[in-house]
Design a protein around this motif. Structure first.
Motif, PDB file in Angstrom:
ATOM      1  N   GLU A 213       0.962  -1.258  -0.059  1.00  0.00           N
ATOM      2  CA  GLU A 213      -0.372   0.055  -0.060  1.00  0.00           C
ATOM      3  C   GLU A 213       1.218   1.239  -0.157  1.00  0.00           C
ATOM      4  O   GLU A 213       1.856   1.422   0.798  1.00  0.00           O
ATOM      5  N   GLY A 214       0.423   2.210  -1.169  1.00  0.00           N
ATOM      6  CA  GLY A 214       1.008   3.505  -0.860  1.00  0.00           C
ATOM      7  C   GLY A 214       3.014   3.498  -1.898  1.00  0.00           C
ATOM      8  O   GLY A 214       3.096   4.379  -1.865  1.00  0.00           O
ATOM      9  N   GLU A 215       3.010   2.253  -2.233  1.00  0.00           N
ATOM     10  CA  GLU A 215       4.706   1.897  -3.195  1.00  0.00           C
ATOM     11  C   GLU A 215       3.913   1.502  -3.970  1.00  0.00           C
ATOM     12  O   GLU A 215       3.028   1.120  -4.663  1.00  0.00           O
ATOM     13  N   ALA A 216       5.037   2.411  -5.002  1.00  0.00           N
ATOM     14  CA  ALA A 216       5.312   1.806  -6.187  1.00  0.00           C
ATOM     15  C   ALA A 216       6.290   0.942  -6.749  1.00  0.00           C
ATOM     16  O   ALA A 216       7.245   0.205  -8.059  1.00  0.00           O
ATOM     17  N   LEU A 217       7.608   1.196  -5.893  1.00  0.00           N
ATOM     18  CA  LEU A 217       8.939   0.559  -6.254  1.00  0.00           C
ATOM     19  C   LEU A 217       9.004  -0.615  -6.288  1.00  0.00           C
ATOM     20  O   LEU A 217      10.435  -1.022  -6.038  1.00  0.00           O
ATOM     21  N   ARG A 218       8.357  -1.330  -5.333  1.00  0.00           N
ATOM     22  CA  ARG A 218       8.236  -3.037  -5.255  1.00  0.00           C
ATOM     23  C   ARG A 218       7.053  -3.319  -5.867  1.00  0.00           C
ATOM     24  O   ARG A 218       5.879  -3.229  -5.299  1.00  0.00           O
ATOM     25  N   TYR A 219       7.368  -4.705  -5.775  1.00  0.00           N
ATOM     26  CA  TYR A 219       5.512  -5.336  -6.010  1.00  0.00           C
ATOM     27  C   TYR A 219       5.921  -6.947  -6.045  1.00  0.00           C
ATOM     28  O   TYR A 219       7.206  -7.401  -6.283  1.00  0.00           O
ATOM     29  N   TYR A 220       4.698  -7.525  -5.721  1.00  0.00           N
ATOM     30  CA  TYR A 220       5.118  -9.126  -6.070  1.00  0.00           C
ATOM     31  C   TYR A 220       4.075  -9.770  -8.093  1.00  0.00           C
ATOM     32  O   TYR A 220       3.071  -8.441  -8.523  1.00  0.00           O
ATOM     33  N   SER A 228       6.960 -13.542  -8.334  1.00  0.00           N
ATOM     34  CA  SER A 228       7.892 -13.075  -8.336  1.00  0.00           C
ATOM     35  C   SER A 228       7.892 -11.383  -7.258  1.00  0.00           C
ATOM     36  O   SER A 228       6.922 -11.066  -6.890  1.00  0.00           O
ATOM     37  N   TYR A 229       9.295 -11.834  -6.659  1.00  0.00           N
ATOM     38  CA  TYR A 229       8.682 -10.148  -5.787  1.00  0.00           C
ATOM     39  C   TYR A 229      10.044  -9.480  -6.146  1.00  0.00           C
ATOM     40  O   TYR A 229      11.197  -9.806  -7.132  1.00  0.00           O
ATOM     41  N   ILE A 230      10.054  -8.211  -6.789  1.00  0.00           N
ATOM     42  CA  ILE A 230      10.918  -7.151  -7.614  1.00  0.00           C
ATOM     43  C   ILE A 230      10.689  -5.804  -7.163  1.00  0.00           C
ATOM     44  O   ILE A 230       9.548  -5.772  -6.496  1.00  0.00           O
ATOM     45  N   ALA A 231      11.872  -5.382  -7.067  1.00  0.00           N
ATOM     46  CA  ALA A 231      12.293  -3.880  -7.063  1.00  0.00           C
ATOM     47  C   ALA A 231      13.074  -3.289  -7.719  1.00  0.00           C
ATOM     48  O   ALA A 231      13.288  -3.970  -8.030  1.00  0.00           O
ATOM     49  N   VAL A 232      12.552  -2.328  -7.732  1.00  0.00           N
ATOM     50  CA  VAL A 232      13.269  -1.202  -8.355  1.00  0.00           C
ATOM     51  C   VAL A 232      14.698  -0.569  -7.877  1.00  0.00           C
ATOM     52  O   VAL A 232      14.879  -0.005  -6.920  1.00  0.00           O
ATOM     53  N   ASN A 233      15.615  -0.734  -8.289  1.00  0.00           N
ATOM     54  CA  ASN A 233      16.809  -0.426  -7.376  1.00  0.00           C
ATOM     55  C   ASN A 233      17.730   0.663  -7.671  1.00  0.00           C
ATOM     56  O   ASN A 233      16.527   1.621  -8.714  1.00  0.00           O
ATOM     57  N   GLU A 234      18.604   1.257  -6.326  1.00  0.00           N
ATOM     58  CA  GLU A 234      18.725   2.916  -7.703  1.00  0.00           C
ATOM     59  C   GLU A 234      19.366   2.730  -8.774  1.00  0.00           C
ATOM     60  O   GLU A 234      19.307   4.129  -9.060  1.00  0.00           O
ATOM     61  N   ASP A 235      20.190   2.409  -9.438  1.00  0.00           N
ATOM     62  CA  ASP A 235      20.001   2.764 -10.976  1.00  0.00           C
ATOM     63  C   ASP A 235      18.929   2.051 -11.641  1.00  0.00           C
ATOM     64  O   ASP A 235      18.784   1.906 -13.194  1.00  0.00           O
ATOM     65  N   VAL A 240      14.754  -9.353  -9.935  1.00  0.00           N
ATOM     66  CA  VAL A 240      14.056 -10.030  -9.423  1.00  0.00           C
ATOM     67  C   VAL A 240      14.283 -10.570  -8.138  1.00  0.00           C
ATOM     68  O   VAL A 240      15.253 -11.700  -8.394  1.00  0.00           O
ATOM     69  N   LEU A 241      14.367 -10.211  -7.256  1.00  0.00           N
ATOM     70  CA  LEU A 241      14.703 -10.945  -6.011  1.00  0.00           C
ATOM     71  C   LEU A 241      14.379 -12.188  -5.406  1.00  0.00           C
ATOM     72  O   LEU A 241      14.990 -12.655  -4.472  1.00  0.00           O
ATOM     73  N   ALA A 252       2.458 -21.346   0.569  1.00  0.00           N
ATOM     74  CA  ALA A 252       3.557 -22.568   0.352  1.00  0.00           C
ATOM     75  C   ALA A 252       4.309 -22.548  -0.758  1.00  0.00           C
ATOM     76  O   ALA A 252       3.613 -22.268  -2.119  1.00  0.00           O
ATOM     77  N   TYR A 253       5.367 -23.086  -1.397  1.00  0.00           N
ATOM     78  CA  TYR A 253       6.266 -23.433  -2.578  1.00  0.00           C
ATOM     79  C   TYR A 253       6.744 -24.291  -2.992  1.00  0.00           C
ATOM     80  O   TYR A 253       7.341 -25.169  -2.279  1.00  0.00           O
ATOM     81  N   LEU A 254       6.760 -24.666  -3.912  1.00  0.00           N
ATOM     82  CA  LEU A 254       7.256 -25.983  -4.514  1.00  0.00           C
ATOM     83  C   LEU A 254       8.966 -26.085  -3.921  1.00  0.00           C
ATOM     84  O   LEU A 254       9.747 -26.640  -3.898  1.00  0.00           O
ATOM     85  N   GLU A 255       9.716 -24.803  -4.702  1.00  0.00           N
ATOM     86  CA  GLU A 255      10.909 -24.799  -5.101  1.00  0.00           C
ATOM     87  C   GLU A 255      10.739 -23.376  -4.681  1.00  0.00           C
ATOM     88  O   GLU A 255       9.863 -22.199  -4.958  1.00  0.00           O
ATOM     89  N   GLU A 256      12.018 -22.530  -4.143  1.00  0.00           N
ATOM     90  CA  GLU A 256      12.572 -21.154  -4.523  1.00  0.00           C
ATOM     91  C   GLU A 256      13.751 -20.679  -4.463  1.00  0.00           C
ATOM     92  O   GLU A 256      14.581 -21.458  -5.085  1.00  0.00           O
ATOM     93  N   SER A 257      14.007 -19.146  -5.610  1.00  0.00           N
ATOM     94  CA  SER A 257      15.114 -18.468  -5.970  1.00  0.00           C
ATOM     95  C   SER A 257      14.936 -17.484  -5.416  1.00  0.00           C
ATOM     96  O   SER A 257      14.614 -17.184  -5.815  1.00  0.00           O
ATOM     97  N   GLY A 258      15.598 -17.703  -4.549  1.00  0.00           N
ATOM     98  CA  GLY A 258      16.369 -16.018  -4.027  1.00  0.00           C
ATOM     99  C   GLY A 258      15.758 -16.008  -2.834  1.00  0.00           C
ATOM    100  O   GLY A 258      15.769 -16.780  -2.038  1.00  0.00           O
ATOM    101  N   ASN A 259      15.682 -15.180  -1.563  1.00  0.00           N
ATOM    102  CA  ASN A 259      15.485 -15.136  -0.389  1.00  0.00           C
ATOM    103  C   ASN A 259      13.891 -14.029  -0.470  1.00  0.00           C
ATOM    104  O   ASN A 259      13.553 -13.584  -1.385  1.00  0.00           O
TER     105      ASN A 259
END
Length: 342
Positions: A213-220, A228-235, A240-241, A252-259
């Motif tokens: 809520e209230g944000e634009a620089l990161r989303y699912y 996926s969890y995406i965040a816009v970095n300083e560049d 996709v983190l 619950a997830y069968l497999e994951e990549s990243g934190n």
């Protein structure tokens, strides 16, 4: 969203027979000579243009050379009337003309020449134009100055970030603009994968986008069976983190990549099934995962992305614009910037 971006990219690459390389001399800034030499030898530099990671680039005498097709903004869906950079090639004279939008600036380049012409005026090049493997290359610094672009070299990350003038304008909207428009810009950015990418393994068209809520620089973004969890970095890159392969049980997830990120207090969601249906559903999700639908609207357009599925939510105010400006100032300490005619 990922499939749409890949389709656009493949279409544009397939349609371009001629590429013109643009080089940026990393040695221009103090202290960059050693880093540039090591990067050139090890091939560890990354080059991004308008958010896309370039794979077709090369070192040429301490210059990074990248193809001009990367200046095409794929969010325009290949509409030539909206492209910011256009060009034409004369094989007989080995001459290329490059134009900014509306032909407000025109650049003429000839292979093996150390001069070029900008709006009819002759100027010197830092390195001669070369034809390598059938493609024409020129120094990026020159083209940046001629067409009003922006180049950044991040020495700590050994990364070159290149933006056209229109991309610079749109990044300003992303960082400091209104919530709805900023979210649209975030959704138009191509993905960068610092971790292993999970492929889709199910069929379907349903896409669910969730912004804190209230944000634009990161989303699912949940597409088919991958969240996926995406965040816009300083560049200005959409990283996709984290990704997780979903199951019938939420969380619950069968497999994951990243934190995997921590839970959010409140999420704003937008859900669509383009191109099967025109309807977009939107609403709120509380910290316990309970969803409350707020409304629906229709998007009737021949070409649509998740950016078209975003609308303003009554009473919602942006929270992350000021934080974005602060992060830019922090990032600039480790970044050598060349800004031209913003």
């Amino acid at each position: 969203m990922r499939e749409e971006q890949e389709a656009m990219r493949k279409w544009m690459l397939a349609g371009l027979c001629l590429v013109i390389g643009l080089g940026f001399r990393l040695l221009a800034e103090p202290g960059n000579a050693e880093a540039a030499g090591k990067t050139a030898a090890g091939g560890k530099a990354n080059v991004y243009l308008n958010g896309f990671q370039l794979t077709e680039w090369r070192w040429e005498r301490n210059y990074i050379m990248v193809p001009l097709f990367a200046f095409d903004d794929y969010s325009y869906f290949g509409n030539s009337n909206e492209q910011e950079i256009t060009y034409k090639w004369d094989a007989a004279s080995k001459t290329v003309w490059v134009f900014s939008k509306g032909k407000t600036n025109a650049v003429k380049l000839i292979a093996d020449k150390t001069v070029a012409w900008v709006n009819g005026k002759e100027v010197e090049l830092a390195a001669p134009v070369k034809i390598i493997d059938g493609h024409t290359y020129v120094p990026l610094r020159f083209v940046s100055e001629a067409l009003g672009g922006e180049v950044e070299w991040n020495n700590s990350k050994r990364t070159a970030i290149i933006r056209t003038p229109e991309r610079v304008r749109r990044d300003e909207v992303l960082r400091t603009g209104g919530l709805e428009e900023a979210r649209k810009e975030a959704l138009l950015l191509p993905f960068v994968f610092p971790n292993r990418e999970l492929p889709y393994r199910t069929e379907g068209f349903e896409v669910k986008i969730e912004f804190p809520e209230g944000e634009a620089l990161r989303y699912y973004s949940t597409v088919k069976d991958v969240k996926s969890y995406i965040a816009v970095n300083e560049d200005g890159l959409a990283e996709v983190l984290w990704q997780g392969r979903t199951t019938a049980n939420p969380g619950a997830y069968l497999e994951e990549s990243g934190n995997r990120p921590e839970g959010e207090e409140t999420l704003i969601y937008f859900q669509h099934t383009f191109p099967v249906q025109d309807t977009v559903k939107y609403g709120k999700i509380d910290k316990d995962g309970k969803a409350a639908e707020l409304g629906t609207f229709e998007v009737k357009r021949s070409l649509r992305t998740s950016a078209d599925a975003v609308t303003a939510i009554a009473g919602e105010k942006r929270k992350d614009a000021a934080a974005a400006e602060g992060s830019d100032k922090t990032a600039s300490k480790n970044t050598s910037r060349t800004r031209q005619n913003r």
